[in-house]
Every structure is written in C-alpha cells, then in structure tokens.
Design an enzyme around this catalytic site. Structure first.
Site, PDB file in Angstrom:
ATOM      1  N   HIS A  25       0.592  -0.978  -0.101  1.00 17.80           N
ATOM      2  CA  HIS A  25       0.076   0.292   0.053  1.00 17.80           C
ATOM      3  C   HIS A  25      -0.075   1.433  -0.377  1.00 17.80           C
ATOM      4  O   HIS A  25       1.959   1.475   0.957  1.00 17.80           O
ATOM      5  CB  HIS A  25      -0.848  -0.008   0.955  1.00 17.80           C
ATOM      6  CG  HIS A  25      -2.414   1.164   0.816  1.00 17.80           C
ATOM      7  ND1 HIS A  25      -2.180   2.251   1.761  1.00 17.80           N
ATOM      8  CD2 HIS A  25      -3.675   0.303   0.573  1.00 17.80           C
ATOM      9  CE1 HIS A  25      -3.158   2.587   0.994  1.00 17.80           C
ATOM     10  NE2 HIS A  25      -4.343   1.239   0.738  1.00 17.80           N
TER      11      HIS A  25
ATOM     12  N   ASP B 192      -7.931  -5.036  -0.225  1.00 14.95           N
ATOM     13  CA  ASP B 192      -8.452  -5.603  -1.514  1.00 14.95           C
ATOM     14  C   ASP B 192      -8.106  -7.767  -0.986  1.00 14.95           C
ATOM     15  O   ASP B 192      -8.409  -8.250  -1.581  1.00 14.95           O
ATOM     16  CB  ASP B 192      -8.050  -5.459  -2.643  1.00 14.95           C
ATOM     17  CG  ASP B 192      -8.073  -3.608  -3.029  1.00 14.95           C
ATOM     18  OD1 ASP B 192      -7.351  -2.834  -3.672  1.00 14.95           O
ATOM     19  OD2 ASP B 192      -9.549  -4.295  -3.093  1.00 14.95           O
TER      20      ASP B 192
HETATM   21  C1  SDX Z   1      -6.274   0.599  -3.300  1.00 16.10           C
HETATM   22  O1  SDX Z   1      -4.210   4.359  -2.034  1.00 16.10           O
HETATM   23  C2  SDX Z   1      -5.571   3.954  -1.434  1.00 16.10           C
HETATM   24  O2  SDX Z   1      -5.192   4.410  -0.372  1.00 16.10           O
HETATM   25  C3  SDX Z   1      -5.477   2.882  -2.013  1.00 16.10           C
HETATM   26  C4  SDX Z   1      -7.072   2.389  -1.754  1.00 16.10           C
HETATM   27  C5  SDX Z   1      -7.874   2.634  -1.529  1.00 16.10           C
HETATM   28  O3  SDX Z   1      -9.119   1.953  -0.685  1.00 16.10           O
HETATM   29  O4  SDX Z   1      -8.318   3.558  -2.052  1.00 16.10           O
HETATM   30  O5  SDX Z   1      -6.574   1.786  -0.459  1.00 16.10           O
HETATM   31  C6  SDX Z   1      -7.616   1.067  -1.958  1.00 16.10           C
HETATM   32  O6  SDX Z   1      -5.406   0.866  -3.793  1.00 16.10           O
HETATM   33  C7  SDX Z   1      -5.501  -0.896  -2.122  1.00 16.10           C
HETATM   34  C8  SDX Z   1      -3.981  -1.404  -2.771  1.00 16.10           C
HETATM   35  C9  SDX Z   1      -4.441  -2.429  -3.964  1.00 16.10           C
HETATM   36  N1  SDX Z   1      -3.687  -2.988  -4.981  1.00 16.10           N
HETATM   37  C10 SDX Z   1      -3.049  -3.996  -5.168  1.00 16.10           C
HETATM   38  O7  SDX Z   1      -3.041  -5.006  -3.923  1.00 16.10           O
HETATM   39  C11 SDX Z   1      -2.055  -4.191  -5.978  1.00 16.10           C
HETATM   40  C12 SDX Z   1      -0.892  -4.645  -5.706  1.00 16.10           C
HETATM   41  N2  SDX Z   1       0.108  -3.710  -4.985  1.00 16.10           N
HETATM   42  C13 SDX Z   1       0.816  -2.894  -6.041  1.00 16.10           C
HETATM   43  O8  SDX Z   1       0.722  -2.507  -6.987  1.00 16.10           O
HETATM   44  C14 SDX Z   1       1.954  -1.422  -4.895  1.00 16.10           C
HETATM   45  O9  SDX Z   1       1.442  -2.558  -3.340  1.00 16.10           O
HETATM   46  C15 SDX Z   1       0.636  -0.116  -4.787  1.00 16.10           C
HETATM   47  C16 SDX Z   1       0.148  -0.098  -6.648  1.00 16.10           C
HETATM   48  C17 SDX Z   1       0.086  -0.782  -3.880  1.00 16.10           C
HETATM   49  C18 SDX Z   1       1.708   0.221  -3.957  1.00 16.10           C
HETATM   50  O10 SDX Z   1       2.776   1.104  -4.874  1.00 16.10           O
HETATM   51  P1  SDX Z   1       3.902   1.578  -4.556  1.00 16.10           P
HETATM   52  O11 SDX Z   1       3.276   3.089  -3.527  1.00 16.10           O
HETATM   53  O12 SDX Z   1       3.793   2.556  -5.340  1.00 16.10           O
HETATM   54  O13 SDX Z   1       4.632   0.957  -4.101  1.00 16.10           O
HETATM   55  P2  SDX Z   1       5.601   0.688  -5.072  1.00 16.10           P
HETATM   56  O14 SDX Z   1       5.380  -0.012  -6.474  1.00 16.10           O
HETATM   57  O15 SDX Z   1       6.989   1.765  -4.653  1.00 16.10           O
HETATM   58  O16 SDX Z   1       6.737  -0.719  -4.577  1.00 16.10           O
HETATM   59  C19 SDX Z   1       7.869  -0.433  -3.357  1.00 16.10           C
HETATM   60  C20 SDX Z   1       8.308  -1.812  -3.357  1.00 16.10           C
HETATM   61  C21 SDX Z   1       9.032  -2.117  -4.732  1.00 16.10           C
HETATM   62  O17 SDX Z   1      10.149  -2.670  -4.699  1.00 16.10           O
HETATM   63  P3  SDX Z   1      11.394  -1.644  -4.950  1.00 16.10           P
HETATM   64  O18 SDX Z   1      11.842  -1.681  -6.545  1.00 16.10           O
HETATM   65  O19 SDX Z   1      11.678  -1.684  -3.593  1.00 16.10           O
HETATM   66  O20 SDX Z   1      12.636  -3.180  -4.691  1.00 16.10           O
HETATM   67  O21 SDX Z   1       7.523  -3.178  -2.965  1.00 16.10           O
HETATM   68  C22 SDX Z   1       7.467  -3.725  -4.390  1.00 16.10           C
HETATM   69  C23 SDX Z   1       7.144  -2.781  -5.544  1.00 16.10           C
HETATM   70  O22 SDX Z   1       8.455  -4.422  -6.124  1.00 16.10           O
HETATM   71  N3  SDX Z   1       6.017  -4.138  -3.794  1.00 16.10           N
HETATM   72  C24 SDX Z   1       5.140  -5.701  -4.293  1.00 16.10           C
HETATM   73  C25 SDX Z   1       4.356  -5.361  -4.370  1.00 16.10           C
HETATM   74  N4  SDX Z   1       3.779  -3.637  -3.601  1.00 16.10           N
HETATM   75  C26 SDX Z   1       5.324  -3.218  -3.464  1.00 16.10           C
HETATM   76  N5  SDX Z   1       5.963  -6.700  -4.841  1.00 16.10           N
HETATM   77  C27 SDX Z   1       5.105  -7.983  -4.935  1.00 16.10           C
HETATM   78  N6  SDX Z   1       3.977  -7.556  -4.755  1.00 16.10           N
HETATM   79  C28 SDX Z   1       3.197  -6.436  -4.019  1.00 16.10           C
HETATM   80  N7  SDX Z   1       1.921  -6.328  -3.902  1.00 16.10           N
END
Ligand code: SDX
Length: 428
Positions: A307, A364
């Site tokens: 998140h 989710d």
């Molecule tokens: C919602 O913002 C809100 O409030 C949203 C929400 C709401 O109520 O409106 O809460 C609802 O959208 C919840 C999120 C639902 N999405 C998912 O579950 C999709 C999977 N999650 C990711 O795609 C990700 O965690 C996000 C999009 C939710 C957040 O992405 P960020 O904040 O841009 O974080 P990032 O992509 O920069 O990740 C940081 C690190 C990275 O690794 P490094 O480059 O540092 O090595 O964490 C890793 C990412 O690759 N990472 C994950 C991951 N989420 C982050 N690796 C594997 N699986 C994941 N799910």
C-alpha cells in the site's frame, strides 16, 4: 499553525511556511516556490511525497495502521453505524441526528428512479462488457439527464446533487450486473433500506418474491462502510482533479470509477481472487507465487498486498479478514481460497522481501472472498468497491469545490529534444 522551512540553492536562501495539521503532520507549503526561485519546481512521480490539499474528512496513519473519518475510528463506524449514517458523517462532517438521518434517507429514496432512456444506452453494450466500464459510462450519462449546473455554494443545490447520485448510482451498478448476467433489470424498492435495495436489485428475479438474507446484508454493509473514503487515493484524486475544472459531480465520479477500475487500485479485489484461484488450480504452490512476486524480472505482483500509505496492517484488512471467517461460517461455506489466502499471508509476512518493504495485506486481499461468499460475481467486485467509495468521492469533491480550490494543473520537467529546424520530407 505554521513555522518556516528553508531551501538553499546556489548560495540563495528561500523561506517557505511549514504547516502543521491537527494530527501533527507537517507540510512545506510551496505555492511561491517557482516564482521566488525563478522557475524551480519539485518533481515527485506518483505524488508519493506531495500533498494535493488540506482536508478535514479522513485521517490515515500508515505507520500505525490508523483510519478515522471526521475523527471517528473505522473500527467503531464499521461495527456500530449504518452505511448511510457513515455517508452522512463523511459528506456533511457530523453523525446525523435521528431527524437528519430520516430526511437524508427519504431524500435519497426520492432519487432511486433513473431515466428510462438510460436503458437504451445500456442496450448498446455487449453483454460481456465489464460492469466497471458500463458503470462509468452510465454515470457520465446521468449528466445528460441532469444537465442543470450545480451551484456548490447553494446548500440546497449541493444537497440535491448529493442525494441524486446516492440514489441513482446503485441502480446503475445493479443494471450493469443484470446486463452482464443477461437478467431482467430491477427497479429500486423504497420499502427496503440502502444496502438491502442494492442486493435486491442485483438478485431479484421476476418469477419469485425476493427474500433477503440478514447475514449477507450485515456483511455487505460492513464491507461497503470500510470502503467509503481513504483520503487522496488514486480515484479520489481523480474525482478532485476532474472536479477542479468545474466539471459536474456526475462527470467527476464517472472519472473516479474509471480510475478505480485499474488492478493496482480497486481492480485488485478481482485480481486477488483470480490469483488465489490460479494458485489452487496450479496445485496450491504458494511459495512459487511468493517467489514470482519477489522476482524483479517477473511482472507478477502479489495482488492485495502492499500500500502507498500503510506500512503496517491496513485496519480495514484486519476487519475484513475477521468478517470473512464469520460470514463463511454463518453461511456454512468452505471456500478453499480463504485457506490459501491465509497461508499466503503467513508466508509473505515472514519473508524478508515483504518485511523489508513493509508489505502487508490491504483492503482488497480478503474482500473478494466475502463478496464471493455473498454470491457476487468476480466482475462485480470492483463495482461493489465503487458503491462503497461513492460517499468519499462526493465528500472530497464537495470539500474541493467549497474551498474554491484552483484547477489542478501540475508542472513537468522537460527532458525532450531542444529546439531544432524543420526539414522537408526530401531532406530527412
Ligand atoms: C487500493 O491509495 C489508497 O488508499 C488505495 C486504497 C483505497 O482505499 O483507495 O487503499 C485501495 O488501491 C489498495 C491497493 C490495491 N492494489 C494492490 O493490491 C496491487 C498490488 N500492490 C502493489 O501494486 C503496490 O503495493 C501498490 C500499487 C498498492 C502501492 O505501490 P507503491 O506505493 O507505488 O509502491 P512501489 O510500487 O514503489 O513498491 C515499493 C516496493 C517495490 O520494490 P523495490 O523496487 O523497492 O525493490 O515494494 C514492491 C515494489 O516492487 N512491491 C511489491 C508489491 N507491492 C509493492 N512487490 C510484490 N508484490 C506487491 N504487491
């Protein structure tokens, strides 16, 4: 309350006010940055460090896993209040009195009919159209049938627009579902309450009387309350940005539906179930998917994990996980995806990759398991999220317009070609 922040560059010193919020959050207010420095801007892809506004609606503390609406803890609201009570709080700022609530509910019920011509638009979609695309289009179409401009500074006009969208949006959502199922369309029944109406419109068939299930209704109500607002998430920021051009509330919410559809945002609840089912179909090898999620060369992400704000448990995920156990037990359902989800969570939470990046289950991760137990088809999971988020979109749009906020128009850092002369086709 404000203090001063200093920015020094090339021997010059610039001062900017530092604002402190009511929860002691700190923001450097840089309205004058470009003017005072002769053109310097900030750069923050995804706005990870950038506040777009001041707001009184929702407070999140991602480190402590805190979520409050207008000061009330989500745990209390989800367990003690009704969906429309929380909607009233989020939109108008206070929990309603009995009289205020009765009027609010009655005024919404006055708006549960949608123009019959909307059916002609619905007919234009192929049956297989994703309900989120249908919902976004039909919501935008509401503008065609309600073209009057809302004077946001007129309490009455603002209230009318709010009760109108709250009344009509669930009907459009239910019709999108019926279209997808090839089922007849249902009208709202104003003898039912808000949540019961949604379930009835989705599931009533003309051949038999509709009989609600109190367990399903209670679980759905709590789920939708948990989704009502989440400060400046992607879809809410979209609603604010579209509304900042003074586009109508309906057009702004239509844009919010489209933003929510993405699998990185609200579309994740559908993606989680598809991921869990794929794991089961593949023999339940959770470790394989954990490895895929950690592999930088693999685009796979563990859906429902991570998140932007929460670097601790999403409080909503904790409540939904608790509810999933109870709902499946009450309904006598044994869903293998719940066990796989719990196993996945346990493995991930003990894996250094997830621990170092503070990746926890989000809203989710478990919600789809409940939706499925309630009989909601997977294509409708994000539509249910949209129905839940509607009060938050309304509240944030209203706050942005009432505060006369300027049109949103970010700057950029240009890194393209510098000036060059045109060459005729023969010269290229
Ligand atoms: C919602 O913002 C809100 O409030 C949203 C929400 C709401 O109520 O409106 O809460 C609802 O959208 C919840 C999120 C639902 N999405 C998912 O579950 C999709 C999977 N999650 C990711 O795609 C990700 O965690 C996000 C999009 C939710 C957040 O992405 P960020 O904040 O841009 O974080 P990032 O992509 O920069 O990740 C940081 C690190 C990275 O690794 P490094 O480059 O540092 O090595 O964490 C890793 C990412 O690759 N990472 C994950 C991951 N989420 C982050 N690796 C594997 N699986 C994941 N799910």
């Amino acid at each position: 309350m404000s203090e001063i922040g200093v920015f020094e560059f090339k021997g010059k010193r610039y001062e900017f006010p530092v604002e402190i919020g009511t929860e002691n959050e700190i923001a450097i207010e840089i309205k004058r940055l470009r003017g005072d420095t002769g053109g310097i801007i900030t750069l923050d892809p995804g706005f990870k460090n950038t506040g777009s506004c001041k707001s009184e609606i929702t407070f999140l503390n991602g480190e402590k896993g805190i979520l409050r609406h207008r000061g009330y803890a989500i745990e209390d609201l989800a367990k003690k209040a009704s969906f429309l009570e929380v909607a009233y709080l989020i939109i108008f700022g206070e929990l309603p009195t009995q009289e205020q609530f009765a009027k609010f509910e009655a005024d919404i019920k006055k708006n549960t009919l949608v123009n019959e011509e909307i059916k002609d638009i619905l007919d234009g979609f192929p049956r297989a159209a994703h309900p989120m695309g249908v919902l976004s289009s039909l919501t935008s179409a509401l503008t065609a049938f309600n073209p009057e401009y809302t004077d946001v500074h007129s309490e009455e006009e603002m209230y009318d627009a709010i009760t109108k969208i709250l009344g009509k949006f669930p009907v459009l959502a239910a019709w999108a579902h019926s279209k997808n199922e090839g089922a007849p369309l249902n009208y709202a029944d104003n003898s039912l309450d808000y949540i019961e109406n949604i379930l009835m419109m989705m599931y009533k068939v003309p051949t038999t009387a509709y009989k609600g299930n109190p367990i399903v209704k209670k679980a759905m109500e709590q789920l939708l309350i948990l989704h009502q607002d989440h400060e400046q998430n992607c879809s809410t920021s979209t609603v604010r940005l579209v509304g900042s051009s003074h586009a109508s509330l309906f057009a702004s919410i239509s844009a919010g539906v489209s933003a929510l559809w993405g699998p990185l945002h609200g579309g994740a609840n559908q993606a989680v179930i598809e991921m869990l089912e794929e794991i089961i179909k593949g023999g339940g090898d959770v470790e394989k998917y954990i490895a895929k999620a950690k592999d930088k060369n693999d685009p796979f992400r563990l859906m429902g994990f991570g998140h932007r704000v929460y670097k601790n448990f999403d409080p909503r995920a904790l409540l939904i996980k608790e509810s999933a156990d109870a709902v499946l037990a009450d309904l006598g359902i044994a869903d293998p995806t719940l066990e796989v989800a719990k196993h996945l969570e346990e493995v991930a939470l003990n894996d250094p990759y997830f621990k170092e990046r503070k990746l926890f289950p989000n809203v989710d991760f478990y919600s789809g398991i409940i939706y499925r137990a309630l009989g909601i088809p997977v294509e409708m999971f994000t539509v249910m999220f949209a129905i839940g988020r509607l009060p938050g979109w309304i509240a944030q749009w209203k706050e942005m317009r009432m505060n006369n906020e300027p049109i949103g128009r970010p700057r950029q850092l240009y890194i393209g070609k510098t000036k060059r002369d045109y060459k005729t086709m023969s010269e290229r």
